[in-house]
Design a protein around this motif. Structure first.
Motif, PDB file in Angstrom:
ATOM      1  N   PHE A  72       0.710  -1.158  -0.041  1.00  0.00           N
ATOM      2  CA  PHE A  72       0.001  -0.142  -0.110  1.00  0.00           C
ATOM      3  C   PHE A  72       0.717   1.183   0.141  1.00  0.00           C
ATOM      4  N   MET A  73       1.976   1.089   0.836  1.00  0.00           N
ATOM      5  CA  MET A  73       2.780   2.341   0.977  1.00  0.00           C
ATOM      6  C   MET A  73       3.567   2.731  -0.284  1.00  0.00           C
ATOM      7  N   LEU A  74       4.113   1.568  -1.031  1.00  0.00           N
ATOM      8  CA  LEU A  74       4.665   1.703  -2.134  1.00  0.00           C
ATOM      9  C   LEU A  74       3.936   2.188  -3.239  1.00  0.00           C
ATOM     10  N   ASP A  75       2.940   1.552  -3.204  1.00  0.00           N
ATOM     11  CA  ASP A  75       1.731   2.080  -4.486  1.00  0.00           C
ATOM     12  C   ASP A  75       1.430   3.593  -4.245  1.00  0.00           C
ATOM     13  N   LYS A  76       1.460   4.171  -2.961  1.00  0.00           N
ATOM     14  CA  LYS A  76       0.973   5.535  -2.732  1.00  0.00           C
ATOM     15  C   LYS A  76       2.091   6.417  -3.167  1.00  0.00           C
ATOM     16  N   ILE A  77       3.377   6.070  -2.763  1.00  0.00           N
ATOM     17  CA  ILE A  77       4.754   6.666  -2.704  1.00  0.00           C
ATOM     18  C   ILE A  77       5.079   7.033  -4.230  1.00  0.00           C
ATOM     19  N   LEU A  78       5.077   5.779  -5.167  1.00  0.00           N
ATOM     20  CA  LEU A  78       5.240   6.012  -6.542  1.00  0.00           C
ATOM     21  C   LEU A  78       4.321   7.084  -7.187  1.00  0.00           C
ATOM     22  N   GLY A  79       5.077   7.827  -7.870  1.00  0.00           N
ATOM     23  CA  GLY A  79       4.375   8.962  -8.803  1.00  0.00           C
ATOM     24  C   GLY A  79       3.823  10.102  -8.114  1.00  0.00           C
ATOM     25  N   SER A  80       4.304  10.067  -6.749  1.00  0.00           N
ATOM     26  CA  SER A  80       3.794  11.418  -5.877  1.00  0.00           C
ATOM     27  C   SER A  80       4.648  12.446  -6.071  1.00  0.00           C
ATOM     28  N   ALA A  81       4.195  13.502  -6.634  1.00  0.00           N
ATOM     29  CA  ALA A  81       4.952  14.865  -7.033  1.00  0.00           C
ATOM     30  C   ALA A  81       5.694  15.468  -5.670  1.00  0.00           C
ATOM     31  N   LEU A  83       6.791  14.062  -3.128  1.00  0.00           N
ATOM     32  CA  LEU A  83       8.073  13.584  -2.799  1.00  0.00           C
ATOM     33  C   LEU A  83       9.318  13.814  -3.716  1.00  0.00           C
ATOM     34  N   ARG A  84       9.235  14.535  -4.810  1.00  0.00           N
ATOM     35  CA  ARG A  84      10.261  14.814  -5.576  1.00  0.00           C
ATOM     36  C   ARG A  84      11.159  15.889  -5.215  1.00  0.00           C
ATOM     37  N   SER A  85      10.835  16.805  -4.050  1.00  0.00           N
ATOM     38  CA  SER A  85      11.576  17.596  -3.502  1.00  0.00           C
ATOM     39  C   SER A  85      12.436  17.154  -2.100  1.00  0.00           C
ATOM     40  N   GLY A  86      13.640  16.895  -2.262  1.00  0.00           N
ATOM     41  CA  GLY A  86      14.419  16.792  -1.299  1.00  0.00           C
ATOM     42  C   GLY A  86      14.304  17.486   0.052  1.00  0.00           C
ATOM     43  N   PRO A  87      14.149  18.598   0.041  1.00  0.00           N
ATOM     44  CA  PRO A  87      13.925  19.515   1.477  1.00  0.00           C
ATOM     45  C   PRO A  87      12.635  19.165   1.950  1.00  0.00           C
ATOM     46  N   VAL A  88      11.563  18.874   1.198  1.00  0.00           N
ATOM     47  CA  VAL A  88      10.277  18.642   1.667  1.00  0.00           C
ATOM     48  C   VAL A  88      10.318  17.183   2.401  1.00  0.00           C
ATOM     49  N   ALA A 191       9.665  -0.402   2.583  1.00  0.00           N
ATOM     50  CA  ALA A 191       8.818   0.414   1.578  1.00  0.00           C
ATOM     51  C   ALA A 191       9.130   1.501   1.077  1.00  0.00           C
ATOM     52  N   VAL A 192       9.050   2.524   2.416  1.00  0.00           N
ATOM     53  CA  VAL A 192       9.165   3.745   1.875  1.00  0.00           C
ATOM     54  C   VAL A 192      10.763   4.196   1.361  1.00  0.00           C
ATOM     55  N   ALA A 193      11.727   3.611   1.986  1.00  0.00           N
ATOM     56  CA  ALA A 193      13.030   3.702   1.297  1.00  0.00           C
ATOM     57  C   ALA A 193      13.202   3.368  -0.009  1.00  0.00           C
ATOM     58  N   VAL A 194      12.742   2.294  -0.389  1.00  0.00           N
ATOM     59  CA  VAL A 194      12.614   1.789  -1.834  1.00  0.00           C
ATOM     60  C   VAL A 194      11.735   2.919  -2.830  1.00  0.00           C
ATOM     61  N   LEU A 196      11.193   6.025  -2.165  1.00  0.00           N
ATOM     62  CA  LEU A 196      11.778   7.245  -2.246  1.00  0.00           C
ATOM     63  C   LEU A 196      12.844   7.211  -3.242  1.00  0.00           C
ATOM     64  N   ALA A 197      13.771   6.046  -3.280  1.00  0.00           N
ATOM     65  CA  ALA A 197      14.832   5.902  -4.114  1.00  0.00           C
ATOM     66  C   ALA A 197      14.354   6.025  -5.573  1.00  0.00           C
ATOM     67  N   LEU A 198      13.169   5.126  -5.667  1.00  0.00           N
ATOM     68  CA  LEU A 198      12.515   5.103  -7.046  1.00  0.00           C
ATOM     69  C   LEU A 198      12.007   6.670  -7.684  1.00  0.00           C
ATOM     70  N   VAL A 199      11.531   7.465  -6.705  1.00  0.00           N
ATOM     71  CA  VAL A 199      11.096   8.639  -7.009  1.00  0.00           C
ATOM     72  C   VAL A 199      12.350   9.431  -7.223  1.00  0.00           C
TER      73      VAL A 199
END
Length: 339
Positions: A72-81, A83-88, A191-194, A196-199
């Motif tokens: 679930f977490m990976l599905d929501k993280i992938l494609g999240s705009a 999370l493309r900001s490092g400072p965020v 899941a979060v680490a993977v 974020l790395a993919l994003v």
């Protein structure tokens, strides 16, 4: 990129109205988050009627933690705009850690005022009242009110919470002076680490098709199942300890007054993205988390104190949650995305 289906919680929140000026009403918030509380009640009933005996808890939660929740977490993280900001991302982890520290400090202060001392539950009270329910209750509420962007940021925020609980929290409870990173190696953190790395690498758009759909289907039931088991656990805890009204009253002050005030002030005055402000508004309204009971049991704390804090704040949160979210949203200038 494949767009996954909306959560059952998001759909359950449909049909709730807003005030004419666009400000969400407490009644609309109550109606939107009601599915979460109904699932808790359902879990309590299923435990009481022995449809879900205690023997089911461990294998079911292992399935949730190791398979369903990471999907679930990976599905929501992938494609999240967002999370493309490092400072965020950094701010989210920092805020997650920092707000737990503020909550613990509030717990220590109120614990002293109500007469607790080290060895009589002071540290357990501080940790349990200072830590909100940052997962199974918070995530559905955030998805209902704010949508997928804020939900993906919650999962990153929760890394900071996990670090705080399993480092400072454990050391405070046990008296240890060292921290083992192995405590943080679990399905959700991986899941979060993977994700974020993919994003960060721009590869998240490649996770599509049947694999993505299957991952979404596996993950969609994670929170409903986990909340039902939470209700079962709450039923197990009820009546196991004699209630201490000083502990109950003190925990209400910390968890439902002081900690929310700190979180709302952070959301109002710190230079945070809108999605992180949305996360903090919901986190401010959450009751105490069950993880404090586990830490108290594993590391020499007083589980009886943590149990009372969790039960009391969970029951009271049904009354306080809609008002904290309503007033907090209006003060900060946020508008929940209710139809």
């Amino acid at each position: 990129m494949l767009r996954t289906s909306r959560s059952v919680f998001t759909l359950a929140g449909a049909g709730c109205g807003q005030e004419p000026d666009g400000v969400i009403s407490p009644g609309a918030v109550i109606a939107s988050v009601m599915p979460v509380y109904l699932l808790m009640i359902a879990g309590a009933v299923l435990r009481r009627t022995r449809v879900l005996p205690r023997e089911c808890d461990v294998p079911v939660m292992q399935l949730v933690y190791r398979v369903m929740l990471p999907c679930f977490m990976l599905d929501k993280i992938l494609g999240s705009a967002v999370l493309r900001s490092g400072p965020v991302v950094v701010w989210s982890i920092f805020i997650g850690f920092g707000m737990i520290m503020v909550g613990i400090l509030c717990g220590l202060g109120i614990g002293k005022l109500i007469g607790l001392e080290r060895g009589t539950g002071m540290r357990t009270f501080a940790l349990s009242s200072g830590c909100q329910n940052f997962g199974f209750t918070a995530a559905p509420v955030i998805e209902i009110l704010w949508g997928a962007g804020a939900l993906s940021l919650l999962f990153v925020h929760n890394i900071g919470v996990e670090v705080a609980m399993w480092s400072v929290g454990v050391m405070m409870m046990s008296g240890e002076r060292s921290f083992s990173w192995k405590r943080l190696v679990n399905g959700p953190v991986i899941a979060v680490a993977v994700g974020l790395a993919l994003v960060a690498l721009g590869l998240d758009g490649a996770v599509t098709g049947s694999f993505r759909k299957a991952m979404s289907m596996v993950g969609v039931g994670a929170f409903p199942v986990a909340i039902v088991i939470t209700g079962c656990t709450m039923m197990d805890l009820l009546g196991t300890e004699k209630m201490n009204w000083k502990v109950i009253g003190g925990s209400a002050v910390v968890r439902l007054m002081l900690a929310p005030a700190a979180m709302l002030c952070a959301a109002k005055f710190l230079p945070l993205t809108t999605e992180l402000r949305q996360v903090l508004v919901v986190q401010a309204a959450m009751p105490a988390g069950l993880s404090s009971i586990l830490i108290a049991r594993l590391y020499g704390g007083r589980p009886a104190v943590a149990v009372q804090v969790v039960i009391a704040t969970t029951v009271l949160s049904f009354l306080t949650l809609p008002w904290i979210i309503t007033w907090g949203s209006a003060w900060i200038g946020l508008k929940p995305l209710l139809p």
